[in-house]
Design a protein around this motif. Sequence first.
Motif, short mmCIF file in Angstrom:
data_model
loop_
_atom_site.label_atom_id
_atom_site.label_comp_id
_atom_site.label_asym_id
_atom_site.label_seq_id
_atom_site.Cartn_x
_atom_site.Cartn_y
_atom_site.Cartn_z
N ASN A 212 6.54 -3.34 -0.71
CA ASN A 212 6.20 -2.09 -0.38
C ASN A 212 4.79 -1.76 -0.17
O ASN A 212 4.31 -0.61 0.55
CB ASN A 212 5.90 -1.22 -2.18
N THR A 213 3.94 -3.00 -0.44
CA THR A 213 2.35 -3.03 0.10
C THR A 213 2.26 -3.10 1.67
O THR A 213 1.26 -2.32 2.18
CB THR A 213 1.92 -4.16 -0.67
N GLY A 214 3.49 -3.28 2.62
CA GLY A 214 3.99 -3.50 3.38
C GLY A 214 4.20 -2.04 4.13
O GLY A 214 3.33 -2.41 5.29
N ILE A 215 4.28 -1.49 3.78
CA ILE A 215 5.18 -0.45 4.17
C ILE A 215 3.65 0.56 3.99
O ILE A 215 3.53 1.43 4.21
CB ILE A 215 6.14 0.62 3.28
N VAL A 216 2.92 0.47 2.52
CA VAL A 216 1.18 0.69 2.85
C VAL A 216 0.53 0.51 3.39
O VAL A 216 -0.12 1.84 4.82
CB VAL A 216 0.94 1.29 1.33
N ILE A 217 0.52 -0.23 4.42
CA ILE A 217 -0.13 -1.49 5.25
C ILE A 217 0.10 -0.78 6.50
O ILE A 217 -0.30 0.12 7.36
CB ILE A 217 -0.40 -2.44 5.19
N LEU A 230 4.09 -7.07 6.42
CA LEU A 230 4.64 -7.56 5.67
C LEU A 230 4.10 -9.43 5.29
O LEU A 230 3.33 -9.64 4.04
CB LEU A 230 6.41 -7.70 5.41
N GLY A 231 3.41 -9.49 6.45
CA GLY A 231 3.02 -10.36 6.13
C GLY A 231 1.51 -10.56 5.59
O GLY A 231 0.82 -11.47 5.09
N VAL A 232 0.61 -9.57 6.50
CA VAL A 232 -0.37 -9.40 5.45
C VAL A 232 -0.60 -9.17 3.98
O VAL A 232 -1.35 -9.49 3.64
CB VAL A 232 -1.54 -8.55 6.29
N TRP A 292 4.18 5.22 -5.20
CA TRP A 292 3.74 5.19 -4.11
C TRP A 292 2.04 5.58 -3.54
O TRP A 292 1.40 4.99 -3.24
CB TRP A 292 4.27 5.75 -2.34
N VAL A 293 1.33 6.12 -4.35
CA VAL A 293 0.06 6.24 -4.83
C VAL A 293 -0.44 5.46 -5.58
O VAL A 293 -1.56 4.93 -5.75
CB VAL A 293 0.14 7.66 -5.95
N ALA A 294 0.84 5.19 -6.40
CA ALA A 294 0.48 3.30 -7.06
C ALA A 294 -0.39 2.10 -6.32
O ALA A 294 -1.00 2.00 -5.98
CB ALA A 294 0.53 3.29 -8.07
N PHE A 295 1.23 1.88 -5.66
CA PHE A 295 0.70 1.35 -4.74
C PHE A 295 -0.12 1.47 -3.39
O PHE A 295 -1.08 0.24 -2.42
CB PHE A 295 2.25 0.66 -3.51
N MET A 296 -0.50 1.99 -3.52
CA MET A 296 -2.03 2.76 -2.09
C MET A 296 -3.02 2.20 -2.84
O MET A 296 -3.86 1.46 -2.51
CB MET A 296 -1.92 4.18 -2.09
#
Length: 319
Positions: A212-217, A230-232, A292-296
Amino acid sequence: MQMDDSRIAMKEKLEFVGIIKEALKIPIKNPKFIFTILLTFFPLFCSLCLHETMFQRALIESLRSQADDPPPHEGFVSIYRYSWPSLYGFRGWIGNFISGKLLVQSFTLLAIIHLFDLLNTIITVSTASAIYAQEKETLTKPFIENKVALFKGPLITSIYALLLNSLALVGLFTLSINIYVMWSAFTFFTLTYMLVFVALFTKYIEWSAVWNTGIVISILEQNKHGDVALGVSAYISRGSRKRGFLIMLVFFAWSFGLRLSSLCVGWQKGNVVIEVILAQACLDCLGSVMKWVAFMIYFYDCKKRFIEKKFDGSAEGKA
């Protein structure tokens, strides 16, 4: 909108509770954010209602038909002889539940839901990031400019994440079948399957936070998508996985609890209850926005910690 490193460095370090509090502040203090998200909710809400109605009706009818069948008394291998439902009973239930028509409809709806969910994710993360970065309601600029590029990167990353997520779920489903079948004849193998299931589920929640963090990135940094994003995500979240795990666990429990409650009501009533399905879909959409706000915010916190470690390391090297 993405914050530069100087603005990220000015933010406070946040623990799990702090991230949730910051996530709640964004919709509470910015009514236009809620209005913008509500405008984009309707397609996802409708597709979720349709999918949940089909899925839960088929599941309830299959479970009820299986419960009405008398358990067989012959033909079992010894380990399943006193275990009902057995592997054969489970196989019969799967046959009743899954049909070619249901599979086609479900996969079609899931593809549509995935696209609508991705669109809502892009808008949610973009607008929330603009608010979090500027502390003002810059809501439309982030996703009006360069719309194709803004959608392409997250789409590629989400497909990667979806494939990885599906592989993990297949493993969990396979283990749960073995535990379910062997429960009555509890053996060492049953305990082994249970321990492996718990371990895999724990890693699944942790990996989901990374995906999920990868999608945010990929939304906030348009030059990073797919395996790069995803790697980052995996790299900068080292040392912060516990917070990501807790965030993902909370929202997983929220979504799972909503579906389980809806199924329980449907089971008691003998069929799906439309009002309950509507409430479930609405609360699920709300949970998705907050997730998604939390993961941002979690991404920016991980990046802040990463920048500080990098700066401290370079300072020690010069010293």
